[in-house]
Scaffold this motif. Structure first.
Motif, PDB file in Angstrom:
ATOM      1  N   ASP A 264       9.046   1.895  -2.919  1.00  0.00           N
ATOM      2  CA  ASP A 264      10.088   2.487  -3.763  1.00  0.00           C
ATOM      3  C   ASP A 264      10.825   3.597  -3.013  1.00  0.00           C
ATOM      4  N   ALA A 265      10.059   4.450  -2.339  1.00  0.00           N
ATOM      5  CA  ALA A 265      10.670   5.573  -1.617  1.00  0.00           C
ATOM      6  C   ALA A 265      11.586   5.072  -0.506  1.00  0.00           C
ATOM      7  N   GLU A 266      11.152   4.076   0.248  1.00  0.00           N
ATOM      8  CA  GLU A 266      11.957   3.584   1.365  1.00  0.00           C
ATOM      9  C   GLU A 266      13.200   2.849   0.881  1.00  0.00           C
ATOM     10  N   PHE A 267      13.093   2.158  -0.243  1.00  0.00           N
ATOM     11  CA  PHE A 267      14.252   1.435  -0.759  1.00  0.00           C
ATOM     12  C   PHE A 267      15.380   2.386  -1.154  1.00  0.00           C
ATOM     13  N   THR A 268      15.017   3.571  -1.584  1.00  0.00           N
ATOM     14  CA  THR A 268      16.023   4.555  -1.987  1.00  0.00           C
ATOM     15  C   THR A 268      16.345   5.547  -0.876  1.00  0.00           C
ATOM     16  N   GLY A 269      15.989   5.196   0.375  1.00  0.00           N
ATOM     17  CA  GLY A 269      16.384   6.018   1.512  1.00  0.00           C
ATOM     18  C   GLY A 269      15.335   6.975   2.025  1.00  0.00           C
ATOM     19  N   GLY A 270      14.133   6.923   1.503  1.00  0.00           N
ATOM     20  CA  GLY A 270      13.080   7.817   1.964  1.00  0.00           C
ATOM     21  C   GLY A 270      12.616   7.491   3.366  1.00  0.00           C
ATOM     22  N   ALA A 271      11.941   8.433   3.978  1.00  0.00           N
ATOM     23  CA  ALA A 271      11.455   8.253   5.355  1.00  0.00           C
ATOM     24  C   ALA A 271      10.349   7.207   5.412  1.00  0.00           C
ATOM     25  N   THR A 272      10.313   6.470   6.513  1.00  0.00           N
ATOM     26  CA  THR A 272       9.229   5.524   6.757  1.00  0.00           C
ATOM     27  C   THR A 272       7.933   6.284   6.995  1.00  0.00           C
ATOM     28  N   GLU A 273       6.869   5.819   6.385  1.00  0.00           N
ATOM     29  CA  GLU A 273       5.564   6.420   6.631  1.00  0.00           C
ATOM     30  C   GLU A 273       4.681   5.418   7.369  1.00  0.00           C
ATOM     31  N   TYR A 274       3.777   5.952   8.174  1.00  0.00           N
ATOM     32  CA  TYR A 274       2.885   5.134   8.999  1.00  0.00           C
ATOM     33  C   TYR A 274       1.443   5.449   8.637  1.00  0.00           C
ATOM     34  N   THR A 275       0.551   4.526   8.959  1.00  0.00           N
ATOM     35  CA  THR A 275      -0.842   4.699   8.553  1.00  0.00           C
ATOM     36  C   THR A 275      -1.791   4.207   9.636  1.00  0.00           C
ATOM     37  N   SER A 276      -3.046   4.529   9.472  1.00  0.00           N
ATOM     38  CA  SER A 276      -4.157   4.078  10.318  1.00  0.00           C
ATOM     39  C   SER A 276      -3.844   4.210  11.798  1.00  0.00           C
ATOM     40  N   GLY A 277      -4.281   3.261  12.617  1.00  0.00           N
ATOM     41  CA  GLY A 277      -4.076   3.383  14.050  1.00  0.00           C
ATOM     42  C   GLY A 277      -5.091   4.316  14.689  1.00  0.00           C
ATOM     43  N   THR A 278      -4.807   4.714  15.910  1.00  0.00           N
ATOM     44  CA  THR A 278      -5.726   5.530  16.704  1.00  0.00           C
ATOM     45  C   THR A 278      -5.338   7.001  16.640  1.00  0.00           C
ATOM     46  N   VAL A 279      -6.326   7.852  16.449  1.00  0.00           N
ATOM     47  CA  VAL A 279      -6.061   9.285  16.400  1.00  0.00           C
ATOM     48  C   VAL A 279      -5.458   9.750  17.722  1.00  0.00           C
ATOM     49  N   HIS A 280      -4.683  10.827  17.654  1.00  0.00           N
ATOM     50  CA  HIS A 280      -4.057  11.385  18.852  1.00  0.00           C
ATOM     51  C   HIS A 280      -4.844  12.554  19.428  1.00  0.00           C
ATOM     52  N   GLU A 281      -5.790  13.062  18.663  1.00  0.00           N
ATOM     53  CA  GLU A 281      -6.631  14.162  19.121  1.00  0.00           C
ATOM     54  C   GLU A 281      -8.045  13.929  18.606  1.00  0.00           C
ATOM     55  N   LEU A 282      -9.031  14.377  19.374  1.00  0.00           N
ATOM     56  CA  LEU A 282     -10.416  14.318  18.935  1.00  0.00           C
ATOM     57  C   LEU A 282     -10.873  15.690  18.469  1.00  0.00           C
ATOM     58  N   ALA A 283     -11.781  15.679  17.507  1.00  0.00           N
ATOM     59  CA  ALA A 283     -12.360  16.907  16.993  1.00  0.00           C
ATOM     60  C   ALA A 283     -13.879  16.814  17.089  1.00  0.00           C
ATOM     61  N   ALA A 284     -14.546  17.922  16.792  1.00  0.00           N
ATOM     62  CA  ALA A 284     -16.003  17.932  16.892  1.00  0.00           C
ATOM     63  C   ALA A 284     -16.637  16.887  15.984  1.00  0.00           C
ATOM     64  N   ASP A 285     -15.991  16.611  14.855  1.00  0.00           N
ATOM     65  CA  ASP A 285     -16.562  15.661  13.907  1.00  0.00           C
ATOM     66  C   ASP A 285     -15.957  14.257  14.034  1.00  0.00           C
ATOM     67  N   SER A 286     -15.232  13.981  15.108  1.00  0.00           N
ATOM     68  CA  SER A 286     -14.687  12.641  15.311  1.00  0.00           C
ATOM     69  C   SER A 286     -15.826  11.627  15.397  1.00  0.00           C
ATOM     70  N   THR A 287     -15.614  10.490  14.765  1.00  0.00           N
ATOM     71  CA  THR A 287     -16.663   9.475  14.689  1.00  0.00           C
ATOM     72  C   THR A 287     -16.745   8.670  15.989  1.00  0.00           C
ATOM     73  N   PRO A 288     -17.845   7.950  16.198  1.00  0.00           N
ATOM     74  CA  PRO A 288     -17.955   7.115  17.397  1.00  0.00           C
ATOM     75  C   PRO A 288     -16.837   6.079  17.503  1.00  0.00           C
ATOM     76  N   ILE A 289     -16.413   5.516  16.384  1.00  0.00           N
ATOM     77  CA  ILE A 289     -15.352   4.510  16.449  1.00  0.00           C
ATOM     78  C   ILE A 289     -14.027   5.162  16.811  1.00  0.00           C
ATOM     79  N   GLU A 290     -13.744   6.327  16.246  1.00  0.00           N
ATOM     80  CA  GLU A 290     -12.536   7.055  16.640  1.00  0.00           C
ATOM     81  C   GLU A 290     -12.536   7.325  18.138  1.00  0.00           C
ATOM     82  N   ARG A 291     -13.673   7.757  18.648  1.00  0.00           N
ATOM     83  CA  ARG A 291     -13.772   8.078  20.071  1.00  0.00           C
ATOM     84  C   ARG A 291     -13.618   6.827  20.930  1.00  0.00           C
ATOM     85  N   GLU A 292     -14.161   5.722  20.461  1.00  0.00           N
ATOM     86  CA  GLU A 292     -14.066   4.464  21.209  1.00  0.00           C
ATOM     87  C   GLU A 292     -12.622   4.034  21.369  1.00  0.00           C
TER      88      GLU A 292
END
Length: 401
Positions: A264-292
């Motif tokens: 609905d938001a995009e049809f009325t001109g709203g910004a495209t949103e993105y999801t999932s994918g690979t994190v761009h930074e790691l943190a102390a609590d990053s999971t093994p799969i994130e790190r992989e």
């Protein structure tokens, strides 16, 4: 051809394994916020979806040179290069030609065609289409596999899925399982026009998410004579159910509602949103799969930004389109691919192992499941000392004879 085997590098045969163990980790990914809008999929249980959606895959006269690809990403960490990690491998034993051709919907498909240099003039060789991990591009894993298989005497074609890399489709990074499937059949169209290819000896190889797209294509395209998958994700089941079937019906409905609101938001001109994918930074609590995934997609080991996009957008699908995976069932009727043979390769420690095991269970009579000892999911993207190239070569040699 039927069996489950443990694979050891340098060996084609292995040990029978009756009761493979399924590894079922849970993770969440929150992409870095920057110039683009990111959305976290609603619900804690959706955490298992996050790694799945994107971090993990005409005639000869219409072929043209593709636009010059972008180079590797600079100024990032080197990554873990153990076990022969060599994503950007090139070979002086094969030629590589960028190509562009049309799919059935007249959309440009971008690929790299690899031909063995020692192919005798007039020879028509067996060939295969090679698909990259979901959210990646052909320069990530697919080119490596295509090069290695070309060294074994096959003509190979590494492709960008529609909406990704150099292939056409707007908006960029959109999820469209039917068009992803079509990309493989379009690759077969192209290969069948090549003077170096025997049109009746063409197979397909899918890595990560492309494993499920290859299966989807083979079900309806009998020209694909042999199918292999490596570190496969069933992108439909992964999004509906998460790893280990950890997603509840309520969490699934929350994801669909979020995608619908974004439409609905995009049809009325709203910004495209993105999801999932690979994190761009790691943190102390990053999971093994994130790190992989981070160690491949965000380091020199595998980071690559295609022309026309930015590092911030790589691996991330659009939120509103990602829901289409919920309606993708590649394993339905998988048994109808038989008697054409199928090979499923997965790592002993791969978090995605359940998908290869399920596909093997459901497939028809001519099937093999190869489990690579000590290997994780992403290890089989580029770690040349772990990837069973000899087994893949044997499979295609025997079944594309």
């Amino acid at each position: 051809m039927r069996g489950v085997m443990m694979y050891a590098p340098g060996e084609v045969r292995g040990i029978e394994r009756e009761d493979p163990k399924i590894i079922e980790p849970t993770t969440t990914i929150t992409p870095r916020r920057g110039h683009h809008r990111w959305t976290r999929i609603a619900g804690a249980g959706i955490a298992t979806l996050a790694v799945l959606a994107a971090s993990a895959c005409s005639g000869a006269d219409s072929t043209t040179s593709a636009a010059a690809p972008a180079s590797q990403v600079a100024n990032v960490a080197s990554g873990d290069l153990s076990h022969g990690a060599d994503n950007f491998y090139t070979s002086d034993r094969v030629t590589m030609q960028p190509v562009i051709f049309k799919n059935q919907y007249q959309m440009d498909v971008s690929g790299n065609l690899f031909v063995p240099k020692n192919l005798a003039p007039g020879t028509r060789a067996a060939a295969m289409v090679v698909g990259h991990p979901m959210g990646a591009v052909k320069e990530q894993s697919a080119n490596l596999y295509a090069t290695k298989m070309a060294e074994q005497g096959f003509v190979t074609l590494a492709l960008d899925l529609a909406f990704w890399g150099g292939s056409a489709g707007e908006p960029r990074n959109a999820v469209a399982p039917d068009l992803y499937t079509e990309t493989f059949s379009a690759g077969v169209d192209f290969l069948r026009t090549q003077d170096t290819v025997d049109p009746e000896r063409i197979g397909a190889l899918g890595i990560c998410g492309s494993g499920s797209f290859v299966i989807s294509a083979a079900k309806i395209d009998p020209r694909i004579k042999a199918v292999a998958t490596v570190s496969m994700y069933d992108m439909g089941a992964a999004n509906r159910n998460g790893l280990g079937h950890s997603v509840t019906p309520e969490q699934r409905q929350a994801m669909l509602a979020q995608a619908a609101t974004q439409r609905d938001a995009e049809f009325t001109g709203g910004a495209t949103e993105y999801t999932s994918g690979t994190v761009h930074e790691l943190a102390a609590d990053s999971t093994p799969i994130e790190r992989e995934f981070y160690d491949f997609y965000r380091t020199q080991r595998g980071a690559f930004t295609p022309e026309g996009t930015t590092p911030d957008l790589t691996t991330h699908p659009t939120l509103s389109s990602n829901a289409k995976f919920m309606n993708f069932y590649p394993f339905n009727d998988i048994e109808t691919i038989s008697p054409r043979p199928m090979l499923f390769v997965t790592g002993e420690n791969a978090h995605s192992r359940e998908f290869s095991e399920e596909a093997y269970r459901l497939a028809g009579d001519r099937k093999e499941l190869v489990i690579v000892p000590g290997a994780g999911h992403v290890d089989l993207y580029d770690r040349t000392e772990l990837i069973p190239f000899d087994k893949l070569s044997e499979f295609y040699t025997q079944n594309l004879a």
